[in-house]
Design a protein around this motif. Structure first.
Motif, PDB file in Angstrom:
ATOM      1  N   ARG A  86      15.918 -44.399 -28.072  1.00  0.00           N
ATOM      2  CA  ARG A  86      16.016 -45.555 -28.980  1.00  0.00           C
ATOM      3  C   ARG A  86      15.641 -46.877 -28.335  1.00  0.00           C
ATOM      4  O   ARG A  86      15.122 -47.761 -29.010  1.00  0.00           O
ATOM      5  CB  ARG A  86      17.442 -45.686 -29.496  1.00  0.00           C
ATOM      6  CG  ARG A  86      17.830 -44.639 -30.469  1.00  0.00           C
ATOM      7  CD  ARG A  86      19.223 -44.883 -30.946  1.00  0.00           C
ATOM      8  NE  ARG A  86      19.595 -43.930 -31.978  1.00  0.00           N
ATOM      9  CZ  ARG A  86      20.788 -43.877 -32.512  1.00  0.00           C
ATOM     10  NH1 ARG A  86      21.727 -44.704 -32.134  1.00  0.00           N
ATOM     11  NH2 ARG A  86      21.046 -43.000 -33.444  1.00  0.00           N
ATOM     12  N   ASN A  87      15.929 -47.031 -27.055  1.00  0.00           N
ATOM     13  CA  ASN A  87      15.811 -48.352 -26.439  1.00  0.00           C
ATOM     14  C   ASN A  87      14.745 -48.485 -25.370  1.00  0.00           C
ATOM     15  O   ASN A  87      14.431 -49.599 -24.975  1.00  0.00           O
ATOM     16  CB  ASN A  87      17.160 -48.750 -25.836  1.00  0.00           C
ATOM     17  CG  ASN A  87      18.229 -48.844 -26.891  1.00  0.00           C
ATOM     18  OD1 ASN A  87      18.176 -49.700 -27.756  1.00  0.00           O
ATOM     19  ND2 ASN A  87      19.186 -47.930 -26.850  1.00  0.00           N
ATOM     20  N   ILE A  88      14.186 -47.381 -24.902  1.00  0.00           N
ATOM     21  CA  ILE A  88      13.191 -47.475 -23.838  1.00  0.00           C
ATOM     22  C   ILE A  88      11.860 -46.884 -24.274  1.00  0.00           C
ATOM     23  O   ILE A  88      10.827 -47.545 -24.184  1.00  0.00           O
ATOM     24  CB  ILE A  88      13.704 -46.808 -22.547  1.00  0.00           C
ATOM     25  CG1 ILE A  88      14.932 -47.589 -22.061  1.00  0.00           C
ATOM     26  CG2 ILE A  88      12.615 -46.761 -21.486  1.00  0.00           C
ATOM     27  CD1 ILE A  88      15.622 -47.006 -20.889  1.00  0.00           C
ATOM     28  N   LEU A  89      11.870 -45.669 -24.768  1.00  0.00           N
ATOM     29  CA  LEU A  89      10.609 -45.032 -25.157  1.00  0.00           C
ATOM     30  C   LEU A  89       9.921 -45.754 -26.305  1.00  0.00           C
ATOM     31  O   LEU A  89       8.703 -45.663 -26.444  1.00  0.00           O
ATOM     32  CB  LEU A  89      10.846 -43.557 -25.507  1.00  0.00           C
ATOM     33  CG  LEU A  89      11.314 -42.684 -24.347  1.00  0.00           C
ATOM     34  CD1 LEU A  89      11.501 -41.248 -24.807  1.00  0.00           C
ATOM     35  CD2 LEU A  89      10.355 -42.748 -23.176  1.00  0.00           C
ATOM     36  N   ILE A  90      10.678 -46.510 -27.084  1.00  0.00           N
ATOM     37  CA  ILE A  90      10.080 -47.280 -28.181  1.00  0.00           C
ATOM     38  C   ILE A  90       9.026 -48.263 -27.656  1.00  0.00           C
ATOM     39  O   ILE A  90       8.056 -48.566 -28.329  1.00  0.00           O
ATOM     40  CB  ILE A  90      11.175 -48.011 -28.997  1.00  0.00           C
ATOM     41  CG1 ILE A  90      10.591 -48.638 -30.255  1.00  0.00           C
ATOM     42  CG2 ILE A  90      11.869 -49.073 -28.170  1.00  0.00           C
ATOM     43  CD1 ILE A  90      10.192 -47.654 -31.297  1.00  0.00           C
ATOM     44  N   PHE A  91       9.203 -48.707 -26.414  1.00  0.00           N
ATOM     45  CA  PHE A  91       8.254 -49.662 -25.835  1.00  0.00           C
ATOM     46  C   PHE A  91       6.903 -49.030 -25.538  1.00  0.00           C
ATOM     47  O   PHE A  91       5.921 -49.733 -25.322  1.00  0.00           O
ATOM     48  CB  PHE A  91       8.832 -50.312 -24.573  1.00  0.00           C
ATOM     49  CG  PHE A  91      10.013 -51.189 -24.863  1.00  0.00           C
ATOM     50  CD1 PHE A  91       9.861 -52.368 -25.563  1.00  0.00           C
ATOM     51  CD2 PHE A  91      11.274 -50.822 -24.452  1.00  0.00           C
ATOM     52  CE1 PHE A  91      10.944 -53.175 -25.849  1.00  0.00           C
ATOM     53  CE2 PHE A  91      12.374 -51.622 -24.730  1.00  0.00           C
ATOM     54  CZ  PHE A  91      12.207 -52.799 -25.432  1.00  0.00           C
ATOM     55  N   GLU A  92       6.851 -47.709 -25.522  1.00  0.00           N
ATOM     56  CA  GLU A  92       5.585 -47.010 -25.287  1.00  0.00           C
ATOM     57  C   GLU A  92       4.799 -46.765 -26.574  1.00  0.00           C
ATOM     58  O   GLU A  92       3.632 -46.403 -26.519  1.00  0.00           O
ATOM     59  CB  GLU A  92       5.849 -45.671 -24.586  1.00  0.00           C
ATOM     60  CG  GLU A  92       6.417 -45.833 -23.192  1.00  0.00           C
ATOM     61  CD  GLU A  92       6.734 -44.499 -22.534  1.00  0.00           C
ATOM     62  OE1 GLU A  92       6.490 -43.441 -23.151  1.00  0.00           O
ATOM     63  OE2 GLU A  92       7.231 -44.533 -21.406  1.00  0.00           O
ATOM     64  N   SER A  93       5.436 -46.961 -27.721  1.00  0.00           N
ATOM     65  CA  SER A  93       4.722 -46.737 -28.976  1.00  0.00           C
ATOM     66  C   SER A  93       3.624 -47.794 -29.127  1.00  0.00           C
ATOM     67  O   SER A  93       3.810 -48.952 -28.759  1.00  0.00           O
ATOM     68  CB  SER A  93       5.682 -46.773 -30.160  1.00  0.00           C
ATOM     69  OG  SER A  93       6.123 -48.092 -30.387  1.00  0.00           O
ATOM     70  N   SER A  98       1.398 -52.903 -27.817  1.00  0.00           N
ATOM     71  CA  SER A  98       0.358 -53.927 -27.991  1.00  0.00           C
ATOM     72  C   SER A  98       0.977 -55.319 -28.131  1.00  0.00           C
ATOM     73  O   SER A  98       0.424 -56.292 -27.633  1.00  0.00           O
ATOM     74  CB  SER A  98      -0.539 -53.599 -29.184  1.00  0.00           C
ATOM     75  OG  SER A  98       0.184 -53.668 -30.391  1.00  0.00           O
ATOM     76  N   ARG A  99       2.106 -55.416 -28.787  1.00  0.00           N
ATOM     77  CA  ARG A  99       2.787 -56.719 -28.891  1.00  0.00           C
ATOM     78  C   ARG A  99       3.261 -57.202 -27.527  1.00  0.00           C
ATOM     79  O   ARG A  99       3.136 -58.376 -27.196  1.00  0.00           O
ATOM     80  CB  ARG A  99       3.960 -56.629 -29.857  1.00  0.00           C
ATOM     81  CG  ARG A  99       3.541 -56.571 -31.299  1.00  0.00           C
ATOM     82  CD  ARG A  99       4.760 -56.671 -32.203  1.00  0.00           C
ATOM     83  NE  ARG A  99       4.345 -56.960 -33.545  1.00  0.00           N
ATOM     84  CZ  ARG A  99       4.508 -56.132 -34.567  1.00  0.00           C
ATOM     85  NH1 ARG A  99       5.088 -54.959 -34.383  1.00  0.00           N
ATOM     86  NH2 ARG A  99       4.094 -56.469 -35.769  1.00  0.00           N
ATOM     87  N   ILE A 100       3.820 -56.279 -26.761  1.00  0.00           N
ATOM     88  CA  ILE A 100       4.281 -56.646 -25.413  1.00  0.00           C
ATOM     89  C   ILE A 100       3.095 -57.102 -24.577  1.00  0.00           C
ATOM     90  O   ILE A 100       3.177 -58.114 -23.872  1.00  0.00           O
ATOM     91  CB  ILE A 100       5.011 -55.459 -24.753  1.00  0.00           C
ATOM     92  CG1 ILE A 100       6.334 -55.201 -25.476  1.00  0.00           C
ATOM     93  CG2 ILE A 100       5.243 -55.711 -23.270  1.00  0.00           C
ATOM     94  CD1 ILE A 100       7.033 -53.919 -25.065  1.00  0.00           C
ATOM     95  N   GLN A 101       1.997 -56.385 -24.662  1.00  0.00           N
ATOM     96  CA  GLN A 101       0.801 -56.730 -23.900  1.00  0.00           C
ATOM     97  C   GLN A 101       0.282 -58.100 -24.314  1.00  0.00           C
ATOM     98  O   GLN A 101      -0.103 -58.898 -23.469  1.00  0.00           O
ATOM     99  CB  GLN A 101      -0.284 -55.666 -24.080  1.00  0.00           C
ATOM    100  CG  GLN A 101      -1.490 -55.883 -23.203  1.00  0.00           C
ATOM    101  CD  GLN A 101      -1.141 -55.838 -21.731  1.00  0.00           C
ATOM    102  OE1 GLN A 101      -0.297 -55.076 -21.302  1.00  0.00           O
ATOM    103  NE2 GLN A 101      -1.789 -56.670 -20.951  1.00  0.00           N
TER     104      GLN A 101
END
Length: 108
Positions: A86-93, A98-101
């Motif tokens: 829920r809290n970590i792997l979501i960042f790989e979606s 792309s938003r983080i990048q």
């Protein structure tokens, strides 16, 4: 407090441990982003034991008194896996990544 809980559970998912060594290992695993005093680790472990997330047993030490070793229970492992999903792997979606990048590339 929440991040310390994650790092303790992650450490115990790898192997049983005792609180005194956990402080150093958590600092290493978190690349120095988390530091905790022994009392915080003991309080977290007591809370986890009350929730049946960890269990402990006393074992002899090569030096000094007996040590209480903690290990993750099946319930604790399930909780850790859900947290990671829920809290970590979501960042790989792709949408989130792309938003983080895009934020990382913004200069102000």
């Amino acid at each position: 407090k929440g991040l310390l809980s994650f790092w303790i559970l992650l450490l115990l998912a790898e192997r049983p441990g005792y609180p005194f060594e956990m402080r150093r290992l958590i600092e290493e695993m978190s690349q120095g982003s988390i530091s905790a005093d022994d009392n915080s680790i003991y309080r977290a472990l007591n809370r986890f034991q009350n929730l049946d997330l960890v269990e402990s047993e006393t074992q002899p030490s090569k030096q000094g008194p007996y040590r209480r070793y903690y290990r993750l229970t099946d319930k604790g492992l399930r909780l850790l896996k859900r947290f990671i999903e829920r809290n970590i792997l979501i960042f790989e979606s792709p949408p989130v990544a792309s938003r983080i990048q895009s934020i990382s590339s913004v200069s102000r």
